[in-house]
Design a protein around this motif. Structure first.
Motif, PDB file in Angstrom:
ATOM      1  N   GLY A 804       0.797  -1.197   0.000  1.00  0.00           N
ATOM      2  CA  GLY A 804       0.000   0.000   0.000  1.00  0.00           C
ATOM      3  C   GLY A 804       0.840   1.261   0.000  1.00  0.00           C
ATOM      4  N   ARG A 817      -4.389   2.091   3.850  1.00  0.00           N
ATOM      5  CA  ARG A 817      -4.074   0.725   3.493  1.00  0.00           C
ATOM      6  C   ARG A 817      -5.243  -0.183   3.834  1.00  0.00           C
ATOM      7  NH1 ARG A 817       1.952   0.653   6.287  1.00  0.00           N
ATOM      8  NH2 ARG A 817       3.071   1.741   4.618  1.00  0.00           N
ATOM      9  N   GLN A 821      -3.024  -5.267   2.929  1.00  0.00           N
ATOM     10  CA  GLN A 821      -1.817  -4.459   2.720  1.00  0.00           C
ATOM     11  C   GLN A 821      -1.114  -4.201   4.062  1.00  0.00           C
ATOM     12  OE1 GLN A 821      -3.288  -0.988   0.747  1.00  0.00           O
ATOM     13  NE2 GLN A 821      -3.060  -1.900  -1.340  1.00  0.00           N
ATOM     14  N   HIS A 822      -1.903  -4.020   5.141  1.00  0.00           N
ATOM     15  CA  HIS A 822      -1.296  -3.826   6.459  1.00  0.00           C
ATOM     16  C   HIS A 822      -0.532  -5.075   6.893  1.00  0.00           C
ATOM     17  CE1 HIS A 822      -0.807  -2.342  10.538  1.00  0.00           C
ATOM     18  NE2 HIS A 822      -1.301  -3.498  10.999  1.00  0.00           N
ATOM     19  N   ASN A 825       2.606  -5.283   4.877  1.00  0.00           N
ATOM     20  CA  ASN A 825       3.579  -4.275   5.288  1.00  0.00           C
ATOM     21  C   ASN A 825       4.330  -4.743   6.529  1.00  0.00           C
ATOM     22  OD1 ASN A 825       4.810  -1.589   5.154  1.00  0.00           O
ATOM     23  ND2 ASN A 825       3.619  -1.167   7.032  1.00  0.00           N
TER      24      ASN A 825
END
Length: 996
Positions: A804, A817, A821-822, A825
């Motif tokens: 993201g 995000r 995506q979190h 990450n």
């Protein structure tokens, strides 16, 4: 002694003659006495003695002076009994002398007067020398090629014609006897006054023998009509039945005599027509061989047929319909339509079947006169010799094939017209259209709409107000079963352009109980329909293998022995297909002369409207029809193909090298460079690279290179085809160019031997590891940096999509995000820590490492799947490796010196630079090889394919109509058609007027 007396008497006579000067004398001897005359002519006999009158009174007129003279008296002389001599010979001589002068004077005066009158008439006559060109050349030389003496001897003389004439004295006596026992006020008197209205019109005969024969036929038909009326009058009324049997015998005898006379006339007429046919054939053959060395003009009927062919393809817009005459042949199925047409064409040209539908589409037959009996189609140059059975069979087969090809899938009949021309000596000039037979029921195997389709086709042809309808009725079946008569009555209620034909009359005469029923049909009293004329014909015995000549003989023999003619139920001019053909031809040309000029005016008005519309809409464009536009587009396409040969070699090689590297770069990086880079030393690196390059070259690289070259050729060809050329670009060609491009590319095949030769060249290029100079070394480094930076950029983009947006984008663009995506990450951050701890980490994570990362993430409250960890690791390590390779590439810029020493006593190893140089050199050599194949072979083959495609499209009218569309094209097409129709109509009208 006697001579002395005679001399004295002569003196006395002369003195007497001189003394009577006032008397007008016819001759000197007439005023002398008999004695004196006897003395003058002693040899003249005289046996009588006559006393002359004593006084003779003469006229007081003189031929010399025209003055009145006084009366005188002759002397009285007494005669003795002396021998009397009569001088009649002298009187005759004197009269003859006077007559001689009268005749001579009359002859001279009459001759002068006749010469003067002839000169006056000659001056009054126009000079026809300027019009000799109207008469063909062979007419002036006809006596050189035709023996007129032999022809005159072949013609019957006056005695033969006299013997052919009936005994009119005997006929007069018979009619006198008939007139005696018929009362003037009887009911039969009306029958004698009845006349045949259709037969009395247009009595114009030619001079000569043929005119006398036609006059003889008229007299025979008149006597036949009188005999029929007399027989009808004899059979009516109860009082007529009481007449004597001898009267009936006289009537029968009179009818038989008329029939015999008619048969004699018919034979003589056929003989003359046969001789005329042979002469015309001889003249046409000589003219056809080019004896006179002049170009033959197109016949009148051929010109008319061309107009009809153009009209059949013309899309009738602007309310201009085809109203030109043609003979439309309609009838029930198996009624004998085809047989009648074959008798008129004098050849068995149509396919035949027993009860099944054979005519599946309209067939237009143009009949014309020619030296040879041949047939040919409009769109073919092959001539079928109709005198040979094998050609007839081939023609029938070709017609059947064309009919079946014209029928669309799921249909039984077609509206597409098949155009056929038949030429031969003695054929009547006309245009006939044979339509599918009308049916009452749709049988199995037929389309459900077959009946309605046949009705619509028949109505479309019959609704033409100038079309001549030839209605065919089967005489062997009940008249009440006919369907076509009702259809014809609807289209032509007044019967002004309908000719009724009753076929199979031989079967009808056998099967019908009352022969008067046939008479009612021919007289138009049985059917409600009306017609111009009624005919009865016989078209054979039902055997399809019969020849036309045998059918003619059978037809003539049948009508000669038929009771229908003997009892006057049928008229002689209403039977046989020969009389039918003559009548139809006359009616056809009469209709043509009456309507063709009106049609020409209609198309002239249509042409004016179309030209006005074009000037208003396209004032700066030429009037190009579809074919002309196609030719223009064809030239443009060929010019664009030729432009491929003008492309520079440098341009070809740059495009090929760039495209090929884009196609194979992924394989080189992922399958060759990255696996080899994971090795521990340079030896293992080189070995891995060599093995993988060899496998790649043997299996994939040549095929990929050929695909790239073919795609490059397509792209360049498409670029030239679609490139707009400013104001000269015409978007009306876009669809055509696209279709030509696609079809050409579809047909093009790359040379199969190209891959084999290319494989050897590529393998040799990849085996070379020697970099000759620093420039090549720097070029390899630059190539490697560009490749790695491009890959790094792609990898960064993938990672960004996975995790993201970063904090900058989140604050600037107010985006956040997703949950996935979190998670990614957090996984990325954990994996980056792992790489920082071990910079020499392998390309793949171990299972314990995956477990450790997962537990660390769970400790922070992030639940993650092991597969997601491995997927994220692949991108993170890829980015790390590319960055490391780029930094190493920067260090190798100064490594050319070590390379020349084979990296001896040096910690720097630049084997990856050598790999990329080998790849770069292979790309350059492959591009050069492909460029040579393109320019030397493939471009020419593509040009050849384009020409073949254009030729195929040029012959496919449907394809041209589909690809060249629009109002402009259609308007130009209509304008061309209308102009062509008008010009041909005007030429036909001019030729028609000249023929008159």
């Amino acid at each position: 002694m006697w001579r002395t007396r005679a001399a004295a008497a002569c003196v006395i006579c002369r003195s007497l003659a001189n003394s009577s000067y006032g008397i007008k004398r016819k001759s000197p001897l007439q005023n002398l006495h008999l004695i004196s005359r006897s003395i003058h002519h002693p040899y003249y006999p005289s046996s009588k003695f006559q006393r002359p009158p004593l006084r003779i009174s003469v006229q007081l007129f003189s031929s010399l002076n025209r003055l009145p003279i006084r009366k005188t008296k002759l002397l009285c002389v007494k005669y003795g009994f002396q021998s009397h001599r009569n001088f009649w010979l002298a009187r005759l001589a004197s009269r003859l002398l006077k007559l001689r002068y009268l005749v001579l004077g009359s002859a001279v005066g009459g001759g002068y007067t006749a010469k003067k009158t002839y000169d006056q008439w000659k001056d009054m006559m126009p000079d026809l020398d300027e019009y000799k060109w109207i008469v063909p050349d062979f007419i002036w030389e006809l006596d050189e090629h035709i023996d007129f003496d032999k022809l005159i001897k072949a013609l019957p003389d006056a005695d033969d014609l006299a013997r052919l004439l009936p005994d009119f004295d005997k006929i007069g006596e018979s009619f006198t006897s008939l007139k005696g026992f018929f009362s003037p006020g009887s009911s039969g008197e009306t029958a004698f006054r009845a006349t045949d209205q259709g037969y009395e019109n247009d009595k114009q005969y030619k001079k000569g023998l043929l005119g006398e024969l036609i006059l003889l036929q008229q007299q025979i038909q008149q006597h036949e009509e009188d005999a029929r009326r007399a027989a009808g009058q004899y059979n009516t009324g109860s009082s007529q039945q009481k007449r004597k049997v001898s009267d009936k015998e006289k009537i029968d005898q009179l009818q038989e005599e008329l029939l015999r006379t008619q048969l004699k006339y018919q034979r003589m007429l056929e003989r003359l027509e046969k001789e005329n046919k042979e002469l015309r054939k001889l003249v046409l053959q000589r003219d056809d061989k080019g004896i006179h060395q002049r170009k033959l003009k197109k016949s009148l009927i051929d010109m008319y047929s061309e107009v009809l062919d153009i009209l059949s393809d013309y899309d009738a817009s602007y309310n201009t319909q085809d109203h030109l005459p043609r003979v439309v042949v309609v009838g029930d199925q198996s009624a004998g339509k085809t047989s009648v047409l074959e008798m008129i064409a004098q050849a068995r040209i149509f396919p035949r079947g027993s009860g099944e539908m054979m005519t599946r589409s309209p067939v237009k037959v143009t009949l014309s006169e020619g030296p040879h009996h041949v047939a040919l189609f409009k769109d073919s140059s092959r001539e079928f010799d109709l005198t040979k059975e094998e050609d007839l069979a081939a023609l029938r087969n070709e017609i059947e094939i064309r009919m079946r090809n014209s029928v669309k899938e799921g249909c039984t009949v077609s509206t597409e017209t098949i155009s056929l021309s038949v030429k031969g000596p003695g054929l009547q000039r006309m245009v006939l259209v044979d339509l599918p037979g009308v049916i009452s029921t749709v049988t199995s195997g037929m389309a459900p709409d077959t009946k309605e389709t046949i009705f619509s086709i028949s109505k479309a042809y019959m609704q033409n107000p100038n079309a001549i309808i030839l209605c065919i009725q089967d005489g062997s079946v009940d008249a009440e079963r006919s369907i076509v008569t009702d259809l014809v009555s609807q289209m032509d209620p007044q019967g002004k352009r309908t000719i009724f034909v009753l076929t199979k009359v031989d079967l009808a005469e056998k099967n019908v109980a009352s022969p008067s029923r046939i008479q009612q049909i021919i007289e138009g009293k049985l059917f409600p329909m009306k017609a111009l004329g009624y005919f009865a014909v016989v078209t054979g015995k039902g055997n399809s293998s019969e020849s036309i000549d045998s059918i003619k003989e059978y037809e003539e023999e049948f009508f000669q022995n038929s009771k229908l003619l003997k009892t006057c139920m049928l008229k002689a001019h209403q039977v046989t297909t020969k009389n039918l053909s003559l009548a139809v031809s006359d009616c056809f040309w009469k209709m043509v002369r009456e309507s063709v000029e009106q049609q020409a005016d209609a198309f002239k008005a249509t042409r004016f409207n179309l030209e006005t519309e074009w000037k208003n809409n396209y004032p700066r464009l030429r009037e190009l029809d579809r074919n002309e536009l196609f030719e223009k587009a064809k030239n443009e396409i060929l010019d664009e193909v030729i432009s491929l040969t003008q492309v520079t070699p440098k341009h070809w090689e740059e495009i090929l090298q760039k495209t090929l590297w884009e196609r194979v770069s992924t394989h080189v990086i992922e399958n060759i460079y990255l696996p080899a880079a994971q090795t521990m030393n340079s030896g293992t690196f080189n070995t891995t690279v060599d093995i993988k390059l060899k496998q790649w070259t043997d299996k994939q690289l040549p095929n990929k290179a050929v695909e790239v070259a073919w795609e490059t050729l397509q792209e360049e060809f498409s670029r030239f085809m679609t490139e707009q050329k400013g104001k000269e670009h015409d978007d009306i060609f876009d669809k055509l160019k696209q279709a030509v491009k696609e079809e050409s590319i579809k047909r093009h095949r790359w040379n199969e031997r190209a891959e084999d030769s290319l494989r050897v060249i590529q393998h040799n290029a990849l085996e070379d590891r020697s970099i000759s100079d620093k420039q090549q070394w720097d070029a390899a480094i630059h190539f490697m940096e560009e490749t790695l930076q491009s890959r790094l950029k792609d990898t960064e983009s993938v990672i960004e999509d996975m995790v993201g947006p970063d904090w900058k984008k989140r604050w600037l663009y107010w985006v956040g995000r997703t949950k996935e995506q979190h998670i990614r990450n957090e996984t990325k951050n954990e994996l980056e820590k792992l790489i920082k701890c071990n910079e020499d980490h392998a390309a793949y994570l171990a299972n314990d490492e995956v477990t450790t990362v997962r537990k660390n993430l769970e400790a922070r409250g992030v639940t993650v799947d092991p597969c997601l960890i491995k997927d994220t690791w692949h991108q993170i390590y890829r980015r790390y490796f590319l960055k490391t390779a780029l930094s190493h590439c920067n260090l190798c810029r100064r490594g050319f010196y070590y390379y020349q020493r084979h990296f001896v006593d040096s910690e720097l190893e630049c084997n990856d630079i050598v790999l990329f140089w080998r790849i770069q050199r292979m790309l350059a050599i492959t591009a050069n090889t492909l460029r040579q194949q393109l320019t030397n072979t493939e471009v020419r083959r593509l040009e050849k394919n384009v020409k073949e495609v254009l030729e195929d499209f040029a012959e496919d009218n449907e394809k041209k109509v589909k690809l060249l569309t629009g109002k402009r094209v259609q308007l130009a097409e209509d304008l061309k058609k209308v102009r062509e129709i008008q010009e041909k109509l005007e030429a036909f009208i001019e030729a028609l007027h000249q023929e008159k």
